[in-house]
Design a protein around this motif. Sequence first.
Motif, PDB file in Angstrom:
ATOM      1  N   UNK A 171       0.824  -1.210   0.000  1.00 32.48           N
ATOM      2  CA  UNK A 171       0.000   0.000   0.000  1.00 32.48           C
ATOM      3  C   UNK A 171       0.857   1.259   0.000  1.00 32.48           C
ATOM      4  N   UNK A 172       1.969   1.247   0.750  1.00 27.84           N
ATOM      5  CA  UNK A 172       2.853   2.410   0.760  1.00 27.84           C
ATOM      6  C   UNK A 172       3.417   2.678  -0.636  1.00 27.84           C
ATOM      7  N   UNK A 173       3.808   1.611  -1.318  1.00 27.84           N
ATOM      8  CA  UNK A 173       4.333   1.767  -2.678  1.00 27.84           C
ATOM      9  C   UNK A 173       3.270   2.345  -3.604  1.00 27.84           C
ATOM     10  N   UNK A 174       2.045   1.848  -3.486  1.00 28.71           N
ATOM     11  CA  UNK A 174       0.966   2.348  -4.328  1.00 28.71           C
ATOM     12  C   UNK A 174       0.686   3.820  -4.026  1.00 28.71           C
ATOM     13  N   UNK A 175       0.709   4.166  -2.735  1.00 30.03           N
ATOM     14  CA  UNK A 175       0.448   5.550  -2.360  1.00 30.03           C
ATOM     15  C   UNK A 175       1.501   6.490  -2.938  1.00 30.03           C
ATOM     16  N   UNK A 318     -16.194   7.073 -15.512  1.00 31.10           N
ATOM     17  CA  UNK A 318     -15.721   7.113 -14.130  1.00 31.10           C
ATOM     18  C   UNK A 318     -14.983   5.829 -13.758  1.00 31.10           C
ATOM     19  N   UNK A 319     -15.530   4.694 -14.144  1.00 37.79           N
ATOM     20  CA  UNK A 319     -14.875   3.422 -13.823  1.00 37.79           C
ATOM     21  C   UNK A 319     -13.550   3.282 -14.564  1.00 37.79           C
ATOM     22  N   UNK A 320     -13.484   3.771 -15.777  1.00 36.07           N
ATOM     23  CA  UNK A 320     -12.222   3.705 -16.524  1.00 36.07           C
ATOM     24  C   UNK A 320     -11.173   4.608 -15.874  1.00 36.07           C
ATOM     25  N   UNK A 321     -11.586   5.761 -15.375  1.00 33.89           N
ATOM     26  CA  UNK A 321     -10.634   6.635 -14.675  1.00 33.89           C
ATOM     27  C   UNK A 321     -10.119   5.967 -13.402  1.00 33.89           C
ATOM     28  N   UNK A 322     -11.018   5.335 -12.678  1.00 38.26           N
ATOM     29  CA  UNK A 322     -10.597   4.614 -11.478  1.00 38.26           C
ATOM     30  C   UNK A 322      -9.522   3.578 -11.818  1.00 38.26           C
ATOM     31  N   UNK A 323      -9.769   2.849 -12.903  1.00 37.18           N
ATOM     32  CA  UNK A 323      -8.843   1.788 -13.293  1.00 37.18           C
ATOM     33  C   UNK A 323      -7.495   2.356 -13.728  1.00 37.18           C
ATOM     34  N   UNK A 324      -7.517   3.377 -14.558  1.00 34.75           N
ATOM     35  CA  UNK A 324      -6.268   3.930 -15.086  1.00 34.75           C
ATOM     36  C   UNK A 324      -5.414   4.587 -14.010  1.00 34.75           C
ATOM     37  N   UNK A 325      -6.053   5.204 -13.026  1.00 36.69           N
ATOM     38  CA  UNK A 325      -5.303   5.896 -11.977  1.00 36.69           C
ATOM     39  C   UNK A 325      -5.138   5.055 -10.713  1.00 36.69           C
ATOM     40  N   UNK A 326      -5.556   3.778 -10.788  1.00 33.07           N
ATOM     41  CA  UNK A 326      -5.441   2.850  -9.654  1.00 33.07           C
ATOM     42  C   UNK A 326      -6.131   3.376  -8.399  1.00 33.07           C
ATOM     43  N   UNK A 327      -7.258   4.059  -8.590  1.00 32.19           N
ATOM     44  CA  UNK A 327      -7.935   4.646  -7.449  1.00 32.19           C
ATOM     45  C   UNK A 327      -8.673   3.613  -6.613  1.00 32.19           C
ATOM     46  N   UNK A 328      -8.670   2.357  -7.074  1.00 31.02           N
ATOM     47  CA  UNK A 328      -9.207   1.310  -6.227  1.00 31.02           C
ATOM     48  C   UNK A 328      -8.441   1.185  -4.917  1.00 31.02           C
ATOM     49  N   UNK A 329      -7.187   1.614  -4.920  1.00 28.60           N
ATOM     50  CA  UNK A 329      -6.387   1.540  -3.701  1.00 28.60           C
ATOM     51  C   UNK A 329      -6.740   2.638  -2.697  1.00 28.60           C
ATOM     52  N   UNK A 330      -7.486   3.657  -3.120  1.00 27.41           N
ATOM     53  CA  UNK A 330      -7.834   4.749  -2.207  1.00 27.41           C
ATOM     54  C   UNK A 330      -8.603   4.226  -1.001  1.00 27.41           C
ATOM     55  N   UNK A 331      -9.522   3.291  -1.224  1.00 24.81           N
ATOM     56  CA  UNK A 331     -10.295   2.718  -0.118  1.00 24.81           C
ATOM     57  C   UNK A 331      -9.382   2.016   0.882  1.00 24.81           C
ATOM     58  N   UNK A 333      -6.194   2.508   1.328  1.00 27.83           N
ATOM     59  CA  UNK A 333      -5.363   3.509   1.989  1.00 27.83           C
ATOM     60  C   UNK A 333      -6.126   4.218   3.106  1.00 27.83           C
ATOM     61  N   UNK A 334      -7.409   4.480   2.874  1.00 31.63           N
ATOM     62  CA  UNK A 334      -8.216   5.123   3.919  1.00 31.63           C
ATOM     63  C   UNK A 334      -8.377   4.188   5.119  1.00 31.63           C
ATOM     64  N   UNK A 335      -8.503   2.884   4.859  1.00 29.73           N
ATOM     65  CA  UNK A 335      -8.575   1.923   5.966  1.00 29.73           C
ATOM     66  C   UNK A 335      -7.264   1.887   6.742  1.00 29.73           C
ATOM     67  N   UNK A 336      -6.142   1.937   6.015  1.00 30.42           N
ATOM     68  CA  UNK A 336      -4.838   1.908   6.676  1.00 30.42           C
ATOM     69  C   UNK A 336      -4.648   3.115   7.580  1.00 30.42           C
ATOM     70  N   UNK A 337      -5.127   4.283   7.128  1.00 30.81           N
ATOM     71  CA  UNK A 337      -5.016   5.491   7.950  1.00 30.81           C
ATOM     72  C   UNK A 337      -5.933   5.379   9.171  1.00 30.81           C
ATOM     73  N   UNK A 338      -7.182   4.990   8.951  1.00 31.31           N
ATOM     74  CA  UNK A 338      -8.155   4.887  10.039  1.00 31.31           C
ATOM     75  C   UNK A 338      -7.706   3.872  11.080  1.00 31.31           C
ATOM     76  N   UNK A 339      -7.073   2.813  10.632  1.00 32.55           N
ATOM     77  CA  UNK A 339      -6.621   1.757  11.533  1.00 32.55           C
ATOM     78  C   UNK A 339      -5.703   2.297  12.630  1.00 32.55           C
ATOM     79  N   UNK A 340      -4.958   3.357  12.327  1.00 30.43           N
ATOM     80  CA  UNK A 340      -3.980   3.896  13.267  1.00 30.43           C
ATOM     81  C   UNK A 340      -4.466   5.134  14.007  1.00 30.43           C
ATOM     82  N   UNK A 341      -5.738   5.498  13.819  1.00 33.06           N
ATOM     83  CA  UNK A 341      -6.333   6.597  14.564  1.00 33.06           C
ATOM     84  C   UNK A 341      -6.920   6.089  15.876  1.00 33.06           C
ATOM     85  N   UNK A 342      -7.157   6.966  16.841  1.00 37.56           N
ATOM     86  CA  UNK A 342      -7.792   6.525  18.093  1.00 37.56           C
ATOM     87  C   UNK A 342      -9.123   5.822  17.821  1.00 37.56           C
TER      88      UNK A 342
END
Length: 448
Positions: A171-175, A318-331, A333-342
């Motif tokens: 995930x860090x590499x993708x980010x 919209x779906x093609x943009x998600x695919x081309x920009x790898x925005x599927x990883x955004x979800x 990444x948001x979980x990874x951030x939330x995981x480390x919040x209080x």
Amino acid sequence: MFPLPLTCLEEYLLCDDHPGYPMTGFFRLRFSGFLDPPVFQAALNATVQRHPLLRGTIRKTPFRHPEWVDHPEWLPEIQWHAKSMENGFPQTDHLDPQQEPASRFWVMDRSDGNDFIAQVHHCCTDAQGMNIFFEDILICYAAKKDRRNNDICLRNLEPQRLLSRCSATKLRRKFLRMVRNRSVGLRGVCRFLMRSPVQLSGKKYLVGSNETGFRTPNPHAFEFDPVETENIFAAARKFKVNVNELLIRDLFLTCSSWRRERGIGNNGDWLRFSIPISLRTVAEERMPMANSFSMVFLDRQTADMADKIQLLRSISDQLQRFKQSEQGYTFLLSLAVTRNLPGGLARMVRKDTCYSTSCFSNIGRILTRTPLPRTDGKIVAGNLVLESIDFVIPVRPHMDVAFCAGIYAGRLRILMNRDPHTISEEQGRGLLEKYVLQIRNTVSSSQQ
């Protein structure tokens, strides 16, 4: 390799598991012909040995994230001749992977064959992982039932690939790559947070009702024949989109029309569909069953339904943009951030919020690479013919219905699971029938 830390996705799926809204999938293989019990039990035992998470339990640690514990000696128990409920599935209760291996199995009798039912916690696997499991058990059964099938090989699985499944390093590499390409998708995250999607039924969800007890699946299914299925593909080609985009567009039209006919909501309401997307690479096809998916989200309002062609084009773009920009990883990444919040992910899922109106999961073509003989496109495993496959995906609090589509033996099958507290059986059947009619109307319009 074990103990194996849970990924942020697996921890999210664990935290979002409730007795009333279990994070479990139900899967049904319908056979013509009857299973040989000793042979099938041996085939299931062999298959479980190839998929460690299927026999694993989850242990919470005091100072770290939860982790998988392997139980290589565990053998699955099949409940033979199980009694069927009215929904075609067995009666069961909540499956807690912290208390037992996260899978259960039944065989149910029909006059002309058997149904094999699996209940599997979502922490273990996604739908693509279940396809690998199905392939393995069919090949193992065929080989053990008839020695002439011994030359049919199982795919070579590499358990060590479980170490890299949606890992923090990956995930860090993708980010970093998304930052360099300026495609992090912050605007999409803001839209997600600012918009409040609505429930399909408009019924108020009661806080705490997720603890009222286990709800068996409540599926309704429809299968298009091979000719209709090919016509759906032809319609997609005519509109210069893929079938997935066409089905999503028609589901938006169906849900909007269904609400309008019942006087639910208003034109400013946002309908949001969560769309699972596979993140499996070619190399990960050799990974045992596990989760390797993310989510993207599509929001539309009533005004967007007026121009059906523009709606379809906007979804496709919209779906093609998600695919081309790898925005599927955004979800993820948001979980990874939330995981480390209080409070972490547990605090996130406890919020009394509607995150999605519905979920639409398109598995695509199922078991196309399985090296077993076929008749009329259907797999033959020993004395059995696999007639159909059902994937019942879980509904969540505030999500009244969830849809799953897949193609087997040239037939598109759509299965809808519903929340019986908000959508009655009659309403569920009517909604699926309305969706089928909308798809058929789309096909007809493409042929004019």
